[in-house]
Design a protein around this motif. Structure first.
Motif: not given
Ligand code: MAN
Length: 353
Positions: A5-8, A11, A294, A298, A301, A325, A336, A338-339
């Motif tokens: 996952a590519k988190r924003f 976030n 995922m 973080e 999370e 997304t 949050c 993520a992509q």
């Protein structure tokens, strides 16, 4: 363990203090698990807002909805020997279960998918009637033939089931009541008919024989559902050993219907995974990720109202056809983003032989 996952960077993109409570005397404890959709060239979410009164020392208090739409506050001393309160989300008092917060659904919109605000003149969606007195939660939104289908969890002392409301303009809603009775949740309608029928994923919980598995159902009209089939089970010893449940509407890809789902283990760690269904017959699961895509890692999370949780029920597919997304609830407290790359998800899928 790393995930894909590519988190924003931004976030969490929403926290409980970002919007006002629905009612005087309540505060927002959690903002979580948004359904997501596009409407009038904006990205919208219908977010779960979980509220309760400000907590006083030595007491637990929470709201429930009465049939006349007023709110009743229940207050219980923490020393009461008839109270059992080991889970932040639900308590048992005198033999009955209650939720510690009351949820409704709120509309937010955004021009860039990262900054959301409350638009004027759109209603909040509240629980209605005796099957929603403990609130409505975790809405999935499916646009099909011009109508938005909202499937959400309806909670009351009678149990946890799937409610349906439909709309075309987000101002007027038709309430179809409970479409799948308890115990059931995590219902996501496919955004296209298959061979003339509506399809949906859902998650009954069977207490004695069976378990918390993902099922498939079809319908001639999107309201009456039948032909239920058990589709995806938990896996002993893996990250999804205790419960599995669908995310948002499955994504149509050239390889099949791709579903993102949540799985939890005995320790209540909620991760995300994916599986693939046959395009023409979604009752055939042709692949599933063995590893999660995922994992809660973080800080936001891992710690919060109910930590160690990533949970999604809303996403947007990029016009590039590859970027998904997802919007997700972190620790049951924050929203949050993520992509994922669909191609990268494919590399983790293990195909049936
Ligand atoms: C579980 C959790 C809670 C939710 C209730 C009722 O306890 O998923 O977040 O409020 O079920 O749906």
């Amino acid at each position: 363990m790393k995930d894909i996952a590519k988190r924003f960077r931004e976030n969490p993109i929403l926290s409980p203090s970002d919007i006002p409570a629905s009612t005087n005397g309540l505060e927002i404890t959690c903002l979580l698990n948004p359904g997501v959709f596009e409407f009038q060239e904006k990205i919208w979410m219908i977010v779960r807002v979980a509220e309760r009164p400000k907590q006083k020392k030595d007491f637990i208090s929470f709201p429930i909805l009465k049939e006349d739409k007023t709110i009743q506050i229940i207050v219980i001393s923490k020393n009461d020997h008839e109270l059992s309160a080991s889970d932040a989300r639900v308590i048992n008092y005198k033999g009955s279960d209650y939720l510690t917060t009351l949820s409704h659904l709120r509309l937010l919109c955004s021009d860039d998918g990262r900054h959301f605000y409350e638009p004027e003149d759109y209603p909040m969606l509240m629980g209605e009637g005796i099957l929603e007195s403990f609130g409505i939660e975790d809405c999935r939104v499916t646009l099909l033939e011009g109508t938005y289908y909202l499937t959400f969890t309806s909670v009351s002392e009678n149990g946890v089931g799937v409610g349906l409301r439909t709309t075309t303009d987000w101002k007027n809603f038709q309430n179809h009541g409970m479409i799948i009775p308890p115990h059931n949740k995590d219902c996501a309608i496919f955004d296209e008919k298959i061979n003339g029928l509506f399809y949906a994923l859902h998650r009954p919980s069977s207490v004695e024989i069976g378990g918390n598995y993902i099922w498939l159902t079809s319908s001639p009209d999107g309201i009456h559902w039948g032909n239920h089939k058990c589709l995806l089970k938990v896996r002993k010893g893996l990250w999804d050993s205790k419960r599995v449940g669908a995310g948002a509407s499955p994504i149509k890809t050239e390889k099949g219907w791709l579903a993102i789902y949540h799985g939890a283990n005995e320790a209540h760690q909620y991760c995300l995974g994916a599986f693939l269904m046959d395009l023409n017959d979604p009752s055939k699961v042709i692949a599933r990720t063995e590893k999660p895509i995922m994992i809660p890692t973080e800080e936001y999370e891992l710690t919060g109202f109910f930590g160690n949780v990533v949970f999604t029920n809303g996403h947007i597919i990029d016009p590039d056809g590859d970027t998904v997304t997802i919007y997700y609830g972190a620790s049951d407290e924050f929203v949050c983003g993520a992509q994922f790359s669909i191609k990268e998800i494919y590399t983790l899928l293990i195909f049936e032989k």
